[in-house]
Design an enzyme around this catalytic site. Structure first.
Site, PDB file in Angstrom:
ATOM      1  N   SER A   1      35.407 -24.494 -13.799  1.00  0.00           N
ATOM      2  CA  SER A   1      35.152 -25.609 -12.896  1.00  0.00           C
ATOM      3  C   SER A   1      35.578 -25.193 -11.499  1.00  0.00           C
ATOM      4  O   SER A   1      36.347 -24.238 -11.329  1.00  0.00           O
ATOM      5  CB  SER A   1      35.967 -26.827 -13.345  1.00  0.00           C
ATOM      6  OG  SER A   1      35.977 -27.841 -12.361  1.00  0.00           O
TER       7      SER A   1
ATOM      8  N   TYR B   1      43.329 -31.128 -16.661  1.00  0.00           N
ATOM      9  CA  TYR B   1      42.016 -30.501 -16.519  1.00  0.00           C
ATOM     10  C   TYR B   1      42.096 -29.292 -15.586  1.00  0.00           C
ATOM     11  O   TYR B   1      41.602 -28.202 -15.905  1.00  0.00           O
ATOM     12  CB  TYR B   1      41.026 -31.534 -15.985  1.00  0.00           C
ATOM     13  CG  TYR B   1      39.614 -31.026 -15.813  1.00  0.00           C
ATOM     14  CD1 TYR B   1      38.750 -30.955 -16.900  1.00  0.00           C
ATOM     15  CD2 TYR B   1      39.145 -30.635 -14.561  1.00  0.00           C
ATOM     16  CE1 TYR B   1      37.445 -30.497 -16.748  1.00  0.00           C
ATOM     17  CE2 TYR B   1      37.845 -30.177 -14.406  1.00  0.00           C
ATOM     18  CZ  TYR B   1      36.999 -30.104 -15.494  1.00  0.00           C
ATOM     19  OH  TYR B   1      35.718 -29.656 -15.334  1.00  0.00           O
TER      20      TYR B   1
END
Length: 267
Positions: free
Chosen positions: A154, A167
């Site tokens: 990401s 995350y």
């Protein structure tokens, strides 16, 4: 057969919808056969619903529309033994494996003082250990002939994105895992790369993150702004990067952090 990945056999996790489905269909368009895995069940610590078996079946249908084989298994990437068994079964049916795409991931939202240990465990188990389990399931089938391992990280894997610390930490972990494997596996012709999307319109979006940015910490909103004038990328933009890394066009590309992030990591 024709296409940029004609005849290749590719494993994709989180394949029932969103980016996983997009990767599978894009690869099928270019001649690949697919092994499609998804949990097809929601997780209590995740506030948005996860994919369903009907959605996984729809991904199979879309792949088959392009005349390619699609083998689907309902499996949780946190269960390494079940994952390896599913991959081994599918590889036996297809006659081999050429690439894997560890795409399954989850996201929670919260400030540092509201994030729970249960959220930490779930996110790290799915995003980081699940990525490792995917690699461990695929690599026995890749090391003898070479191939491509693609781990979806990401933009949060290369910058300190706030309000979803588990995350961000897990996606940074995916980078470290992938760099280490890239070094270890280069000698046997296995390439390992990461892909780093900006925000993509999929089902993985907790409403609480929007609330936090609007009501509690609007000062942090600029960190999430892309440099290019878009709010979010489309799944196909990420799938085109995956296609390149699966294809022989990237035969000497390994250890790459491939950003498809509209410049969000520039800021």
């Amino acid at each position: 057969m024709s296409g940029r990945v004609a005849g290749k056999r590719v494993l994709v996790t989180g394949a029932a919808r969103g980016m996983g489905r997009s990767h599978a269909v894009r690869l099928a368009e270019e001649g690949a056969d697919l092994i499609l895995l998804d949990i097809c069940e929601s997780i209590p610590e995740i506030e948005y619903p996860l994919a369903t078996e009907d959605e996984l079946a729809e991904t199979v249908r879309l792949v088959e529309e392009h005349g390619r084989h699609a083998l689907a298994h309902v499996v949780d990437v946190r269960d390494g033994e079940a994952l390896s068994a599913a991959v081994t079964d599918a590889v036996a049916q297809l006659g081999g494996l050429d690439a894997s795409v560890a795409n399954a991931g989850v996201l929670t939202a919260g400030t540092w003082d509201t994030t729970t240990s249960e959220q930490w465990r779930t996110v790290v188990d799915v995003n980081l250990i699940g990525t490792w389990n995917t690699c461990a399931a695929a690599l026995p089938h890749l090391v003898e002939r070479g191939g491509s391992v693609i781990n979806i990280s990401s933009a949060a894997g290369v910058k300190g994105s706030p309000l979803h610390t588990p995350y961000t930490a897990s996606k940074h972990g995916v980078v470290g895992l992938s760099r280490a494997l890239a070094n270890e596996l280069a000698a046997v012709g296995v390439r390992v790369n990461t892909v780093h999307p900006t925000g993509v319109e999929t089902g993985m979006r907790p409403d609480s993150l929007h609330t936090l940015l609007v009501e509690k910490r609007p000062d942090l909103a600029p960190i999430f702004a892309n440099a290019m004038p878009i709010v979010m990328a489309e799944a196909i933009d990420i799938s085109n990067a995956v296609l390149y890394l699966v294809s022989d066009e990237s035969r000497y590309v390994t250890g790459l952090e491939f950003k498809v992030d509209a410049g969000v990591t520039l800021r």
